[in-house]
Enzyme design. Structure first.
Site, PDB file in Angstrom:
ATOM      1  N   THR A 272     125.986   2.341  63.489  1.00 32.39           N
ATOM      2  CA  THR A 272     126.650   3.612  63.821  1.00 32.39           C
ATOM      3  C   THR A 272     127.317   3.626  65.200  1.00 32.39           C
ATOM      4  O   THR A 272     126.882   2.927  66.124  1.00 32.39           O
ATOM      5  CB  THR A 272     125.587   4.742  63.776  1.00 32.39           C
TER       6      THR A 272
ATOM      7  N   TYR B 106     117.902   8.657  66.813  1.00 35.58           N
ATOM      8  CA  TYR B 106     118.637   8.014  65.715  1.00 35.58           C
ATOM      9  C   TYR B 106     119.454   6.828  66.251  1.00 35.58           C
ATOM     10  O   TYR B 106     119.377   5.719  65.709  1.00 35.58           O
ATOM     11  CB  TYR B 106     119.558   9.043  65.040  1.00 35.58           C
TER      12      TYR B 106
HETATM   13  N1  LIG Z   1     126.559   9.498  57.485  1.00 31.24           N
HETATM   14  C1  LIG Z   1     127.205   9.215  58.614  1.00 31.24           C
HETATM   15  O1  LIG Z   1     127.942  10.034  59.172  1.00 31.24           O
HETATM   16  C2  LIG Z   1     127.084   7.837  59.233  1.00 31.24           C
HETATM   17  C3  LIG Z   1     127.760   7.580  60.452  1.00 31.24           C
HETATM   18  C4  LIG Z   1     127.652   6.312  61.020  1.00 31.24           C
HETATM   19  C5  LIG Z   1     126.898   5.329  60.404  1.00 31.24           C
HETATM   20  N2  LIG Z   1     126.236   5.614  59.247  1.00 31.24           N
HETATM   21  C6  LIG Z   1     125.443   4.555  58.630  1.00 31.24           C
HETATM   22  O2  LIG Z   1     126.025   4.214  57.378  1.00 31.24           O
HETATM   23  C7  LIG Z   1     125.002   3.838  56.461  1.00 31.24           C
HETATM   24  C8  LIG Z   1     125.111   4.664  55.175  1.00 31.24           C
HETATM   25  O3  LIG Z   1     124.963   6.043  55.511  1.00 31.24           O
HETATM   26  P1  LIG Z   1     125.000   7.192  54.394  1.00 31.24           P
HETATM   27  O4  LIG Z   1     125.681   8.365  55.001  1.00 31.24           O
HETATM   28  O5  LIG Z   1     125.495   6.629  53.104  1.00 31.24           O
HETATM   29  O6  LIG Z   1     123.434   7.512  54.286  1.00 31.24           O
HETATM   30  P2  LIG Z   1     122.693   8.538  53.310  1.00 31.24           P
HETATM   31  O7  LIG Z   1     123.669   9.182  52.388  1.00 31.24           O
HETATM   32  O8  LIG Z   1     121.811   9.378  54.178  1.00 31.24           O
HETATM   33  O9  LIG Z   1     121.794   7.564  52.417  1.00 31.24           O
HETATM   34  C9  LIG Z   1     120.683   6.909  52.965  1.00 31.24           C
HETATM   35  C10 LIG Z   1     119.841   6.369  51.835  1.00 31.24           C
HETATM   36  O10 LIG Z   1     118.649   5.803  52.396  1.00 31.24           O
HETATM   37  C11 LIG Z   1     117.563   6.218  51.600  1.00 31.24           C
HETATM   38  N3  LIG Z   1     116.279   6.244  52.311  1.00 31.24           N
HETATM   39  C12 LIG Z   1     115.950   6.969  53.411  1.00 31.24           C
HETATM   40  N4  LIG Z   1     114.645   6.811  53.697  1.00 31.24           N
HETATM   41  C13 LIG Z   1     114.134   5.965  52.742  1.00 31.24           C
HETATM   42  C14 LIG Z   1     112.858   5.436  52.477  1.00 31.24           C
HETATM   43  N5  LIG Z   1     111.803   5.747  53.239  1.00 31.24           N
HETATM   44  N6  LIG Z   1     112.708   4.598  51.424  1.00 31.24           N
HETATM   45  C15 LIG Z   1     113.742   4.292  50.625  1.00 31.24           C
HETATM   46  N7  LIG Z   1     114.995   4.781  50.809  1.00 31.24           N
HETATM   47  C16 LIG Z   1     115.179   5.611  51.858  1.00 31.24           C
HETATM   48  C17 LIG Z   1     117.925   7.633  51.197  1.00 31.24           C
HETATM   49  O11 LIG Z   1     117.122   8.048  50.133  1.00 31.24           O
HETATM   50  P3  LIG Z   1     116.768   9.608  49.964  1.00 31.24           P
HETATM   51  O12 LIG Z   1     118.050  10.249  49.490  1.00 31.24           O
HETATM   52  O13 LIG Z   1     115.664   9.595  48.956  1.00 31.24           O
HETATM   53  O14 LIG Z   1     116.329  10.095  51.328  1.00 31.24           O
HETATM   54  C18 LIG Z   1     119.404   7.442  50.823  1.00 31.24           C
HETATM   55  O15 LIG Z   1     119.539   6.939  49.513  1.00 31.24           O
HETATM   56  C19 LIG Z   1     123.678   4.006  57.211  1.00 31.24           C
HETATM   57  O16 LIG Z   1     123.307   2.777  57.786  1.00 31.24           O
HETATM   58  C20 LIG Z   1     124.019   4.974  58.325  1.00 31.24           C
HETATM   59  O17 LIG Z   1     123.156   4.823  59.449  1.00 31.24           O
HETATM   60  C21 LIG Z   1     126.326   6.836  58.632  1.00 31.24           C
END
Ligand SMILES: NC(=O)c1ccc[n+]([C@@H]2O[C@H](COP(=O)([O-])OP(=O)(O)OC[C@H]3O[C@@H](n4cnc5c(N)ncnc54)[C@H](OP(=O)(O)O)[C@@H]3O)[C@@H](O)[C@H]2O)c1
Length: 293
Positions: free
Chosen positions: A101, A125
């Site tokens: 991120t 985070y």
């Molecule tokens: N969203 C943003 O704005 C953003 C910005 C910069 C970087 N990123 C990075 O991009 C990547 C993808 O982000 P995203 O927005 O697609 O994330 P997301 O929609 O929040 O999805 C995260 C996934 O991780 C799973 N997860 C969380 N805790 C878990 C656990 N204990 N065991 C198994 N699974 C678990 C969640 O499952 P549940 O649904 O069951 O919780 C969900 O399926 C991540 O590395 C994030 O840090 C995101």
């Protein structure tokens, strides 16, 4: 090629990757119901048993504000789990794809960040995600870490879905204009990931090893949250349902939140573009396509 995709059923990015990775091999999407990533030994045993050639980690603890009071959980998912994945990848001679991120930066530099700029996360985070990057690098497996920013989709809980919801509930919206980064459509991120992996088809783990490293990969160009909200409202395919009459710029300090956000954390993606000959489309174009989809 056997691919294990963590976060591949419910996550914004994982859901898109499940489709885009399919032409590269047999994709096994794993989510919390299948395996809780807090359990390091279960994760290690699962990967040993499955013996994939490629591990794609789209899972993360992404609740930026809640992480301030759930530090152990944030580090378990964002540092410990990627460490186990990286150590397993090394043991299996597999490749690891991981996402990080822009929140690893403090947002004070005044220009888009390149990979060599020094991180200084302002939140739990951000610190947990930086620790995850470092754990992967230390494990010495074939890896690609993509730092991205402001990921959105029309599914789940993203800035787009929230803005559309607010626009149907209020006549005036106030959105901060002092937080700036790269809005990134999850689908574009997934497509770029799969396209670059297809360049190594035949021996993807070796290709990941050859290109191993940290890359910035986000929507082209940058915007404030206020500008982003303007474009979301303008591209809303159901504009007639909007109640909102006025969108006003605001400042971050008017909305106190548990976690501090970086103000200018836009990412410069030219290292990725030079290395792979690919780039994501301008953020305005991607947003329009996302909202038409
Ligand atoms: N969203 C943003 O704005 C953003 C910005 C910069 C970087 N990123 C990075 O991009 C990547 C993808 O982000 P995203 O927005 O697609 O994330 P997301 O929609 O929040 O999805 C995260 C996934 O991780 C799973 N997860 C969380 N805790 C878990 C656990 N204990 N065991 C198994 N699974 C678990 C969640 O499952 P549940 O649904 O069951 O919780 C969900 O399926 C991540 O590395 C994030 O840090 C995101």
């Amino acid at each position: 090629m056997k691919i294990i995709l963590f976060g591949g059923k419910l996550g914004q990015l994982g859901w898109e990757l499940r489709r885009t990775l399919a032409p590269l091999g047999e994709v096994m999407a794993v989510d919390r119901d299948d395996l809780d990533l807090r359990d390091a030994s279960a994760l290690e045993a699962f990967l040993r048993e499955q013996a994939p050639q490629l591990i794609v980690n789209a899972s993360a603890y992404t609740a930026v504000d809640r992480a301030e009071t759930e530090q152990d959980l944030a580090f378990a998912i964002n540092e410990q789990a990627p460490r186990v994945m990286a150590e397993s990848a090394r043991a299996l001679s597999a490749g690891l794809i991981h996402y990080s991120t822009d929140y690893v930066f403090d947002g004070t530099l005044g220009r888009p960040y390149v990979e060599g700029d020094t991180p200084n996360p302002l939140s739990v985070y951000g610190r947990s995600k930086l620790a995850g990057e470092q754990a992967i690098q230390a494990a010495g497996c074939a890896h690609l870490i993509f730092r991205t920013a402001w990921v959105y989709s029309t599914r789940g809980d993203s800035f787009i879905t929230k803005t559309l919801q607010w626009a149907r509930q209020k006549t005036e919206l106030r959105v901060v204009d002092d937080q700036v980064s790269n809005p990134t459509w999850a689908r574009m991120l997934a497509e770029a990931t799969s396209m670059l992996l297809s360049q190594g088809v035949g021996d993807v783990p070796a290709y990941v090893g050859e290109k191993s490293g940290l890359y910035h990969l986000a929507g082209w160009g940058f915007a404030s949250r206020y500008e982003w909200a303007q474009h979301i409202l303008a591209n809303d395919p159901k504009r007639t349902e909007q109640l909102v009459q006025t969108l006003r710029p605001a400042h971050t300090d008017e909305f106190p939140a548990p976690a501090e956000r970086p103000l200018f954390s836009a990412l410069d993606c030219s290292h990725f573009e030079r290395t792979f000959g690919l780039c994501l489309p301008p953020w305005q174009e991607a947003l329009q396509r996302c909202m038409e989809a």
